[in-house]
Design an enzyme around this catalytic site. Structure first.
Site, short mmCIF file in Angstrom:
data_model
loop_
_atom_site.label_atom_id
_atom_site.label_comp_id
_atom_site.label_asym_id
_atom_site.label_seq_id
_atom_site.Cartn_x
_atom_site.Cartn_y
_atom_site.Cartn_z
N HIS A 76 0.84 -1.21 0.00
CA HIS A 76 0.00 0.00 0.00
C HIS A 76 0.87 1.25 0.00
CE1 HIS A 76 -3.14 2.78 1.08
NE2 HIS A 76 -4.05 1.81 1.04
N SER A 94 -5.53 6.70 4.87
CA SER A 94 -6.53 6.40 3.85
C SER A 94 -6.04 6.79 2.45
CB SER A 94 -7.81 7.17 4.16
OG SER A 94 -8.70 7.08 3.08
N ARG A 140 -2.12 1.49 -7.09
CA ARG A 140 -1.29 1.31 -5.91
C ARG A 140 0.06 0.69 -6.21
NH1 ARG A 140 -5.74 -0.80 -1.41
NH2 ARG A 140 -7.00 1.07 -1.46
N GLU A 234 -9.96 -13.01 3.78
CA GLU A 234 -8.59 -12.84 3.28
C GLU A 234 -7.76 -14.11 3.42
OE1 GLU A 234 -4.91 -9.60 3.73
OE2 GLU A 234 -6.62 -9.52 5.10
N LEU A 250 -12.85 -5.84 3.13
CA LEU A 250 -14.25 -5.61 3.47
C LEU A 250 -15.16 -6.39 2.53
CD1 LEU A 250 -16.09 -3.93 5.34
CD2 LEU A 250 -16.14 -2.20 3.55
#
Length: 445
Positions: A76, A94, A140, A234, A250
């Site tokens: 990330h 975020s 990303r 996951e 999520l």
């Protein structure tokens, strides 16, 4: 959970260690569901909580559950940089911040000046230059690799491993009140952790291991290659593939938990009518003995290296050689180094305390033993896939402009690895068939 119990080829229960008393406990069931998250902590530092670990799925893998696409991980781009050697995890900021923040580094190598002392003409807005269409909103994987590249060149913020995320233009354009409305809570988090006010000085960010797209292989019903063993969220490989975004915990957690498992597990129970085994069954007792022997072995080594020392060494190997950008030479070096580190762990780790008590060092030692095997599989998986695709980037397989070069003719499959022994796996290929969507190459230029 320290192991899975398999009887006549079916998952029939689990063996656990009581974290308070150290007692080994056996649980029998008609079906087993593992919903234990991802494995980013193989890198030592990640955005995951310290208790997130791979032990549950790894022990199931060693009992026969195939492990798929191990090398597909998300690094990330928007995390707080490392601030000390004793840090245990990294903080995720975020992605929304990249909507208004501009990313830059000094143009000059070794420039250690503070951000506000560097004039505009000496700043390199490298994403806006490399990817003019997407700029600071580049995917990303691209954003993360680019940040590491400029830092490796010696152009990191104040000479370190970080890049700037600057809101000064957005504040001038929109006013501070609007930026506060959009990101006030995130700015507060940043100020609390770093002591710097991002309304006055640019944030510093750096990539960090975050989501893992690989995991135990499952079929359409979320059942692994061991009947009766279901893997949710996951912990499985199912939804996201090599996805450049990385993935969404999520989405995977909600979809698997709310909409899939209630029906598929129900069908299994109603159709196969599996029976519970008695916890005195020989397989339960054999598994319990294996678990107890493994704990005794860890406590008896009494070496000189702490568990965290070895985990940090593994993390450095993984980050530098099985991280965002891989190549054949580094992957082969990484495999050798992980094997050597595994031997060092077996001979020289020191696990203090005893089993009959709360013992977090013992808990971590078991996890690190598993990471030392998983890390090798991740490197093996990355080495066999001679292409670049999404979160898996092989430096040898890129176009002149740096875009990923996929090889759909030869690698359009799920790599499902079957465990044989430590450091040895058999590869099973599940072909990917695209009936409703045609495979296409996207360019972010």
């Amino acid at each position: 959970m320290l192991d899975l119990v398999v009887i006549d080829g079916l998952a029939k229960g689990i063996v656990c260690r009581n974290l308070v008393t150290g007692e080994i406990e056996k649980y029998s069931a008609q079906a087993v569901l593992l919903c234990t998250g991802g494995y980013s902590n193989v890198y030592f530092l990640s955005t995951n909580a310290m208790n997130c670990n791979t032990t549950a799925i790894w022990r199931a893998h060693k009992k026969g559950a195939a492990f798929a696409n191990a090398c597909y991980t998300q690094i990330h781009p928007t995390c707080l940089p490392l601030h000390g050697e004793s840090q245990s995890k990294l903080t995720l900021m975020s992605e929304s911040l990249r909507n208004d923040g501009r990313i830059w580094v000094p143009k000059k190598k070794g420039d250690t000046r503070k951000a506000n002392d560097i004039p505009e003409e000496e700043r390199d807005y490298y994403l806006e230059k490399k990817y003019p269409s997407f700029g600071n909103l580049s995917p990303r994987d691209i954003s993360s690799r680019s940040a590491k590249e400029v830092c490796d060149e010696g152009r990191g913020a104040e000479g370190g491993d970080a890049v700037y995320l600057d809101f000064s233009d957005a504040i001038k354009r929109l006013g501070q009140h609007l930026i506060e409305e959009r990101y006030g809570n995130l700015f507060d988090v940043y100020k609390t952790i770093t002591g710097e006010n991002p309304y006055n000085v640019p944030m510093k960010i750096y990539p960090a291991p975050h989501y893992t797209m690989g995991g135990l292989w499952v079929d359409y019903n979320l059942m692994s290659t061991i009947p009766g063993l279901f893997i949710l969220g996951e912990a499985n490989f199912s939804d996201h593939g090599a996805n450049r975004l990385g993935a969404s915990a999520l989405m995977q957690g909600l979809a698997d938990g709310y909409f899939v498992a209630p029906y598929t597990v129900g069908n299994y129970l109603a159709g196969d009518k599996p029976e519970k085994a008695n916890i005195d069954h020989s397989e339960f007792n054999n598994t319990q003995k294996e678990v107890e022997d493994n704990i005794k072995k860890l406590l008896s080594i009494n070496g000189k290296k702490t568990v965290d020392e070895i985990h940090k060494k593994l993390g450095r190997i993984m980050w530098n050689k099985v991280g965002m950008a891989r190549n054949e030479k580094k992957l082969k070096e990484g495999i050798i180094e992980i094997k050597e580190l595994r031997e060092e762990f077996k001979k020289d780790v020191k696990v203090v305390g005893q089993n009959e008590d709360i013992n977090q060092t013992l808990e971590r030692a078991g996890r690190v033993a598993d990471y030392l095997e998983l890390g090798e599989l991740m490197a093996v998986d990355a080495l066999h896939r001679n292409e670049s695709c999404g979160g898996h980037f092989r430096e040898e397989y890129q176009f002149e402009d740096g875009e990923a070069k996929r090889d759909d003719a030869n690698y359009s499959y799920v790599a499902a690895w079957e465990y044989e022994s430590p450091g040895k796996w058999n590869l099973n290929k599940e072909p990917l068939q695209f009936e409703n969507v045609k495979l296409a190459t996207r360019s972010y230029k």
